[in-house]
Design an enzyme around this catalytic site. Structure first.
Site, short mmCIF file in Angstrom:
data_model
loop_
_atom_site.label_atom_id
_atom_site.label_comp_id
_atom_site.label_asym_id
_atom_site.label_seq_id
_atom_site.Cartn_x
_atom_site.Cartn_y
_atom_site.Cartn_z
N GLU A 32 -51.22 1.90 -16.72
CA GLU A 32 -49.87 1.59 -16.25
C GLU A 32 -49.34 2.74 -15.40
O GLU A 32 -49.40 3.89 -15.81
CB GLU A 32 -48.94 1.33 -17.45
CG GLU A 32 -47.48 1.17 -17.09
CD GLU A 32 -47.20 0.08 -16.04
OE1 GLU A 32 -47.58 -1.08 -16.26
OE2 GLU A 32 -46.61 0.41 -14.98
N ARG A 34 -46.13 2.98 -14.27
CA ARG A 34 -44.78 3.38 -14.66
C ARG A 34 -44.85 4.34 -15.84
O ARG A 34 -45.80 4.34 -16.59
CB ARG A 34 -44.02 2.14 -15.18
CG ARG A 34 -43.15 1.47 -14.21
CD ARG A 34 -42.12 0.61 -14.93
NE ARG A 34 -41.30 -0.03 -13.93
CZ ARG A 34 -41.60 -1.19 -13.37
NH1 ARG A 34 -42.68 -1.85 -13.74
NH2 ARG A 34 -40.82 -1.70 -12.44
N GLY A 182 -30.97 -18.40 -6.21
CA GLY A 182 -31.96 -18.64 -7.27
C GLY A 182 -31.48 -18.02 -8.57
O GLY A 182 -30.35 -17.55 -8.68
N GLY A 185 -30.25 -14.20 -8.45
CA GLY A 185 -28.99 -14.05 -7.72
C GLY A 185 -27.82 -14.57 -8.53
O GLY A 185 -26.75 -13.95 -8.58
N GLU A 187 -27.68 -15.07 -11.87
CA GLU A 187 -27.44 -14.28 -13.10
C GLU A 187 -26.69 -12.99 -12.76
O GLU A 187 -25.67 -12.68 -13.38
CB GLU A 187 -28.77 -13.95 -13.79
CG GLU A 187 -29.40 -15.15 -14.50
CD GLU A 187 -30.63 -14.80 -15.33
OE1 GLU A 187 -31.16 -15.69 -15.99
OE2 GLU A 187 -31.08 -13.63 -15.31
N ALA A 321 -41.88 -14.47 -17.46
CA ALA A 321 -42.52 -13.58 -18.42
C ALA A 321 -43.37 -14.34 -19.44
O ALA A 321 -44.49 -13.93 -19.77
CB ALA A 321 -41.45 -12.77 -19.14
N HIS A 445 -25.88 -31.31 -38.48
CA HIS A 445 -24.50 -31.45 -38.01
C HIS A 445 -23.66 -30.33 -38.60
O HIS A 445 -23.80 -30.03 -39.78
CB HIS A 445 -23.93 -32.80 -38.46
CG HIS A 445 -22.49 -32.97 -38.08
ND1 HIS A 445 -22.11 -33.25 -36.79
CD2 HIS A 445 -21.36 -32.84 -38.82
CE1 HIS A 445 -20.79 -33.32 -36.74
NE2 HIS A 445 -20.30 -33.07 -37.96
C1 LIG Z 1 -33.88 -9.19 -12.50
C2 LIG Z 1 -34.99 -10.02 -13.10
C3 LIG Z 1 -34.72 -10.83 -14.18
C4 LIG Z 1 -35.73 -11.58 -14.74
N1 LIG Z 1 -35.43 -12.35 -15.82
C5 LIG Z 1 -36.39 -13.09 -16.38
C6 LIG Z 1 -36.13 -13.86 -17.54
O1 LIG Z 1 -35.01 -13.86 -18.06
N2 LIG Z 1 -37.13 -14.59 -18.07
C7 LIG Z 1 -38.38 -14.61 -17.53
O2 LIG Z 1 -39.26 -15.30 -18.05
N3 LIG Z 1 -38.68 -13.88 -16.44
C8 LIG Z 1 -37.72 -13.12 -15.86
N4 LIG Z 1 -38.02 -12.35 -14.78
C9 LIG Z 1 -39.40 -12.40 -14.25
C10 LIG Z 1 -40.35 -11.54 -15.10
O3 LIG Z 1 -39.86 -10.22 -15.11
C11 LIG Z 1 -41.76 -11.58 -14.56
O4 LIG Z 1 -42.17 -12.93 -14.45
C12 LIG Z 1 -42.72 -10.85 -15.48
O5 LIG Z 1 -42.35 -9.50 -15.62
C13 LIG Z 1 -44.15 -10.90 -14.93
O6 LIG Z 1 -44.99 -10.23 -15.79
P1 LIG Z 1 -46.35 -9.56 -15.30
O7 LIG Z 1 -46.99 -8.99 -16.52
O8 LIG Z 1 -47.12 -10.51 -14.48
O9 LIG Z 1 -45.93 -8.39 -14.28
P2 LIG Z 1 -44.86 -7.23 -14.35
O10 LIG Z 1 -43.90 -7.38 -15.43
O11 LIG Z 1 -44.36 -7.07 -12.97
O12 LIG Z 1 -45.74 -5.95 -14.72
C14 LIG Z 1 -46.71 -5.43 -13.86
C15 LIG Z 1 -46.95 -3.98 -14.22
O13 LIG Z 1 -48.11 -3.53 -13.52
C16 LIG Z 1 -47.90 -2.18 -13.11
N5 LIG Z 1 -48.79 -1.92 -11.98
C17 LIG Z 1 -48.79 -2.50 -10.76
N6 LIG Z 1 -49.81 -2.02 -10.00
C18 LIG Z 1 -50.46 -1.13 -10.78
C19 LIG Z 1 -51.59 -0.30 -10.57
N7 LIG Z 1 -52.31 -0.33 -9.44
N8 LIG Z 1 -51.98 0.52 -11.58
C20 LIG Z 1 -51.28 0.56 -12.76
N9 LIG Z 1 -50.21 -0.21 -13.01
C21 LIG Z 1 -49.81 -1.04 -12.03
C22 LIG Z 1 -46.41 -2.16 -12.73
O14 LIG Z 1 -45.92 -0.83 -12.77
C23 LIG Z 1 -45.81 -3.05 -13.81
O15 LIG Z 1 -45.39 -2.29 -14.92
C24 LIG Z 1 -37.04 -11.55 -14.19
C25 LIG Z 1 -37.33 -10.72 -13.10
C26 LIG Z 1 -36.31 -9.96 -12.56
C27 LIG Z 1 -36.63 -9.07 -11.39
#
Ligand SMILES: Cc1cc2nc3c(=O)[nH]c(=O)nc-3n(C[C@H](O)[C@H](O)[C@H](O)COP(=O)(O)OP(=O)(O)OC[C@H]3O[C@@H](n4cnc5c(N)ncnc54)[C@H](O)[C@@H]3O)c2cc1C
Length: 466
Positions: A32, A34, A182, A185, A187, A321, A445
């Site tokens: 990771e 981050r 969307g 925006g 929320e 997510a 209920h």
């Molecule tokens: C403001 C906001 C609100 C949201 N609210 C919701 C919600 O309420 N419900 C919902 O279902 N979804 C929500 N989402 C969407 C949700 O966050 C994503 O769908 C979800 O995080 C995707 O998960 P993921 O594991 O695919 O990727 P991510 O969560 O994006 O995680 C990817 C990780 O990979 C790491 N990474 C990238 N490249 C590399 C690399 N080369 N080496 C090492 N690490 C790397 C990044 O640092 C990151 O930590 C929201 C998104 C935003 C922006």
């Protein structure tokens, strides 16, 4: 160092995949970049946005609704720094939770940017520039997504912000322009409206929440308008001129026409997200992506390169997510020789405003387009006892069922707690339930779930309370 599986990225897709793989006996590591685990979702997405939605709703309730319940608190004062600290505390609690779970499951965690150096080889480049190679039988790419940029508009996270900046504003903007109607925006627009901003949402299409059921979109827009959000639909932003104190947003009709300017203190660009693969070295190993930059996979999440898989926002499908998490579980089970699977027809989608919007399955527009005959059963919250007593009567439940078999094909809810109400219908759909099955299930209920039962009864025109 050699592993059965290295997962790149510890968002909901990656960390869940790693835990499931470890449960199944695979020697697993994650990388990771981050400082904290949890990805977009926990750090700058789902969790912080829900914290601010919760806190801002409490603020609005205290100012506008408590007195109706006989709770007199006077005019509430906003301590924005404290509200942000509340949000940050929630984020920290969640990201630390993931760190704990990875350790508990004996998943090795490396911090740094991962680059695929060749089949079975992941290079980890740490912040200080040092690097190491990890050997592995399989790689799962779970690198997620990034903010989509609007051509010609530079995000400075000060005046022109992405969702990340909008989650951390130092003061309430007097005027906020949101580009994109969307989920994100609407929320974040709701958060800042509740805290005192005048919010204008500019959307290219002629509707809000594109992709969701049309009737839901219309009603939801009306509710948000009543709350004070101004919509400029069928309009495109052609430029944002940033000055010392704010920005001038140029807007013109989507179909072309005269341009006008909207003045804003802050502009939120919320036009979507794009898959994130920067620096991964996909070209080194020849992993294929599609025209939208998403990694191409087969139904087992395998890319075109043996031993490399991908899940979550970085592949096709809804950027959610829980979709990423369930793909993480599925691919881990496939790698362990099991038959992991996710039903893409039953992925709930929730907007966490007030009221909430939730849907699962097909929309009316999709069913019409595919020529599927269906019956719709609709029940308004104005006729639900609990909603009435709670003064939360905005919205409805709509169930769409196959005209021949009565099988539930889609459910769409606008209303308080819609995000929790939808779970029952997702389970029903997984079990292939009919509207009759839902209607004949005894619902407690007085609960909002009775509106679900009544909508199921309404499919065969026998709702009781309307
Ligand atoms: C403001 C906001 C609100 C949201 N609210 C919701 C919600 O309420 N419900 C919902 O279902 N979804 C929500 N989402 C969407 C949700 O966050 C994503 O769908 C979800 O995080 C995707 O998960 P993921 O594991 O695919 O990727 P991510 O969560 O994006 O995680 C990817 C990780 O990979 C790491 N990474 C990238 N490249 C590399 C690399 N080369 N080496 C090492 N690490 C790397 C990044 O640092 C990151 O930590 C929201 C998104 C935003 C922006």
């Amino acid at each position: 160092m050699s592993y059965d599986l290295v997962v790149i990225g510890t968002g909901p897709g990656g960390y869940v995949c790693a835990i499931r793989a470890a449960q199944l006996g695979l020697r697993t590591a994650v990388v990771e970049k981050r400082a904290t685990h949890g990805g977009t979702c926990l750090n700058v997405g789902c969790i912080p946005s829900k914290a601010l939605l919760h806190a801002s709703e409490a603020f609005e309730d205290a100012g506008k609704h408590f007195a109706d319940l006989g709770v007199i608190v006077g005019s509430p004062k906003l301590d924005l720094a404290k509200m942000m600290a509340f949000k940050d505390e929630g984020v920290a609690g969640n990201t630390k939770g993931v760190e704990f779970l990875l350790k508990k499951n004996k998943v090795d965690a490396f911090h740094g940017t991962a680059r695929i150096a060749g089949a079975g080889r992941v290079e980890v480049i740490s912040e200080d520039g040092g690097n190491r190679i990890i050997e592995t039988r399989n790689i799962v790419i779970a690198t997620g997504s990034d903010v989509a940029k609007l051509p010609g508009v530079t995000i400075d996270e000060r005046i022109v912000v992405s969702s990340t900046g909008a989650l951390a504003l130092g003061q309430v903007p007097k005027k906020l322009v949101v580009i994109g109607a969307g989920v994100i925006g609407l929320e974040l627009g709701s958060v800042w409206r509740r805290l005192g901003a005048e919010v204008t949402v500019v959307e290219y299409l002629d509707r809000v929440l594109p992709g969701m059921d049309g009737e839901v979109g219309k009603q939801f827009q009306r509710i948000l308008e009543k709350q004070g959000i101004v919509f400029r639909l069928s309009s495109k932003v052609t430029g944002v001129d940033v000055g010392k104190k704010g920005a001038a947003v140029s807007v013109e009709p989507a179909a072309g026409g005269e341009s006008e300017t909207i003045q804003a203190d802050v502009v939120l660009v919320a036009i979507g997200r794009t898959p994130y693969t920067e620096g991964l070295g996909l070209e080194t190993v020849g992993v294929q992506t599609d025209s939208k930059g998403r990694i191409q996979t087969d139904s087992h999440y395998a890319t075109n390169v043996t031993g490399i898989y991908a899940i979550g926002d970085v592949i096709a499908g809804p950027m959610l997510a829980h979709k990423a998490e369930d793909e993480g579980v599925a691919v881990a089970e496939i790698l362990a020789g099991q038959s992991g699977h996710l039903n893409y027809g039953v992925i709930p989608n929730v907007v966490y405003t007030f009221p909430e919007v939730a849907s699962v399955g097909r929309t009316e527009e999709e069913l019409k387009k595919d020529g599927v005959a269906y019956n719709a059963g609709k029940f308004p919250f104005t006729a639900n006892g609990r909603a009435k007593v709670n003064h939360t009567t905005d919205g409805f439940v709509k169930i769409l069922a196959d005209a021949k078999t009565d099988r539930v094909l889609g459910v769409h809810i606008v209303g308080a707690d819609a995000g929790n109400l939808i779970a029952e219908l997702a389970v029903a759909m997984e079990f292939g339930a009919s509207a009759e099955d839902v209607a004949r299930t005894c619902h407690a209920h007085p609960t909002l779930t009775e509106a679900v039962k009544e909508a199921a009864l309404a499919v065969s025109k026998r709702a009781i309370h309307v």
